[in-house]
Design an enzyme around this catalytic site. Structure first.
Site, PDB file in Angstrom:
ATOM      1  CG  ASN A   9      -1.738   1.228   1.388  1.00 54.16           C
ATOM      2  OD1 ASN A   9      -1.783   2.062   0.488  1.00 54.16           O
ATOM      3  ND2 ASN A   9      -2.404   1.364   2.531  1.00 54.16           N
ATOM      4  CE  LYS A  11      -0.085   3.120   4.747  1.00 52.18           C
ATOM      5  NZ  LYS A  11       0.081   3.218   6.198  1.00 52.18           N
ATOM      6  CG  HIS A  95      -5.754   1.941   5.455  1.00 53.04           C
ATOM      7  ND1 HIS A  95      -5.255   2.837   6.371  1.00 53.04           N
ATOM      8  CD2 HIS A  95      -4.765   1.061   5.201  1.00 53.04           C
ATOM      9  CE1 HIS A  95      -3.998   2.499   6.655  1.00 53.04           C
ATOM     10  NE2 HIS A  95      -3.683   1.429   5.958  1.00 53.04           N
ATOM     11  CD  GLU A  97      -2.611   5.463   6.972  1.00 55.16           C
ATOM     12  OE1 GLU A  97      -2.618   5.409   5.730  1.00 55.16           O
ATOM     13  OE2 GLU A  97      -1.643   5.068   7.657  1.00 55.16           O
ATOM     14  CD  GLU A 180      -3.191  -2.294   7.461  1.00 55.13           C
ATOM     15  OE1 GLU A 180      -2.232  -2.665   6.767  1.00 55.13           O
ATOM     16  OE2 GLU A 180      -3.646  -1.131   7.421  1.00 55.13           O
ATOM     17  N   GLY A 186       2.834   2.580  10.801  1.00 53.90           N
ATOM     18  CA  GLY A 186       3.768   3.689  10.625  1.00 53.90           C
ATOM     19  C   GLY A 186       4.502   4.085  11.894  1.00 53.90           C
ATOM     20  CB  SER A 226       5.664  -1.451  11.963  1.00 52.33           C
ATOM     21  OG  SER A 226       5.232  -0.126  12.228  1.00 52.33           O
TER      22      SER A 226
HETATM   23  P1  13P Z   1       3.215   0.614   7.615  1.00 52.57           P
HETATM   24  O1  13P Z   1       3.737  -0.682   7.029  1.00 52.57           O
HETATM   25  O2  13P Z   1       3.899   1.813   7.089  1.00 52.57           O
HETATM   26  O3  13P Z   1       3.161   0.542   9.103  1.00 52.57           O
HETATM   27  O4  13P Z   1       1.692   0.744   7.113  1.00 52.57           O
HETATM   28  C1  13P Z   1       0.853  -0.351   7.206  1.00 52.57           C
HETATM   29  C2  13P Z   1      -0.395  -0.053   6.474  1.00 52.57           C
HETATM   30  O5  13P Z   1      -1.156   0.809   6.860  1.00 52.57           O
HETATM   31  C3  13P Z   1      -0.659  -0.800   5.242  1.00 52.57           C
HETATM   32  O6  13P Z   1      -1.938  -0.557   4.766  1.00 52.57           O
END
Ligand code: 13P
Length: 263
Positions: A9, A11, A95, A97, A180, A186, A226
């Site tokens: 992803n 982002k 997600h 976010e 997640e 992150g 992560s």
């Molecule tokens: P990170 O791997 O940067 O922690 O993000 C995970 C994520 O949100 C994947 O959709």
């Protein structure tokens, strides 16, 4: 036996030019790995370019979100038929976010309502994707406060029930769910592999209760938060973890290819 799946992803990272360079580098490293399913989810604007570059490889194309209406006066939104026309086979939905829930609060908390995702909109998006034969990657997960107050299972069961409400199990044969934990996204704080496995097992049991064991056994349940080359092998070895949804580490072709190898 479920084939492992690793999805990147990206982002809101990489311009189309940067995305093209990353895909070219990545393809050179992983193209022979046909025993693992790989999906790249670039931003909308990079989808056409990435599609062109992964043609004739086993890498699949994913989107990061979709709008639930078929078409119409919805400025700035992207429909499932548009994604389908671009060759998108998978789409992330719900997600954290997009739900305005951040593990590392770089965005002002007061802006969270503007992300405006709810279990109901997640459900509408999944229905629209299925209508266009695009496989949803449904994200679920608890915040740190929810974990610390013992609400992890309740939150995740609610997200699964709300997101999949009223959907015919026969349509969910290719469902992907990503666990997640918001606090792990992150932040560099990966969920310990046995605990991630336990929650993924809970997700599988919940899906079995809602949709039957056949759907639950076919559903690929990914861990995200992560994931790096240094921890992916241990995570992916767990019986209930069928791969990963990788954020930051998927932008680096070398690191992402090592994560794919570990699957
Ligand atoms: P990170 O791997 O940067 O922690 O993000 C995970 C994520 O949100 C994947 O959709």
């Amino acid at each position: 036996m479920r084939t492992k799946l690793v999805a990147g992803n990206w982002k809101m990272n990489l311009t189309p030019t940067e995305a093209a360079a990353a895909v070219e580098a990545f393809i050179k490293l992983v193209d022979a790995r046909e025993n693992v399913d790989v999906i790249l989810c670039p931003s909308y604007v990079s989808l056409p370019k990435v599609r062109e570059l992964i043609r004739n490889t086993h890498v699949k194309l994913g989107a990061q979100d979709v709008f639930w209406e078929e078409s119409g006066a919805f400025t700035g939104r992207v429909s499932a038929s548009m994604l389908g026309d671009l060759g998108v086979s998978h789409c992330i939905v719900g997600h954290s976010e997009s739900r305005g829930r951040f593990g590392k609060m770089e965005t002002d908390a007061s802006l969270a309502p503007y992300f405006a995702e709810t279990d109901h909109t997640v459900n509408l998006k999944i229905r629209r994707l299925l209508f266009h034969a695009i496989n949803p990657i449904l994200c679920v997960g608890e915040t740190l406060a929810e974990r610390e107050t013992g609400k992890t299972e309740e939150v995740i069961a609610g997200q699964l029930r709300g997101g999949l409400d009223g959907i015919d199990p026969a349509e969910l044969y290719f469902l992907v769910v990503a666990y997640e934990p918001v606090w792990a996204i992150g932040t560099g704080q990966t969920c310990a592999a046995p605990e991630a496995d336990r929650v993924c097992g809970f997700i599988r049991d919940t899906i079995a209760g809602m949709m039957g064991t056949d759907v639950a056994e076919h559903t690929r349940i990914l861990y995200g938060g992560s994931v790096k080359a240094a921890n992916s092998a241990e995570l992916f070895q767990q019986p209930n973890i069928d791969g990963g949804l990788v954020g930051g580490a998927s932008i680096d072709p070398g690191e992402f290819s090592r994560i794919v190898f570990s699957a």
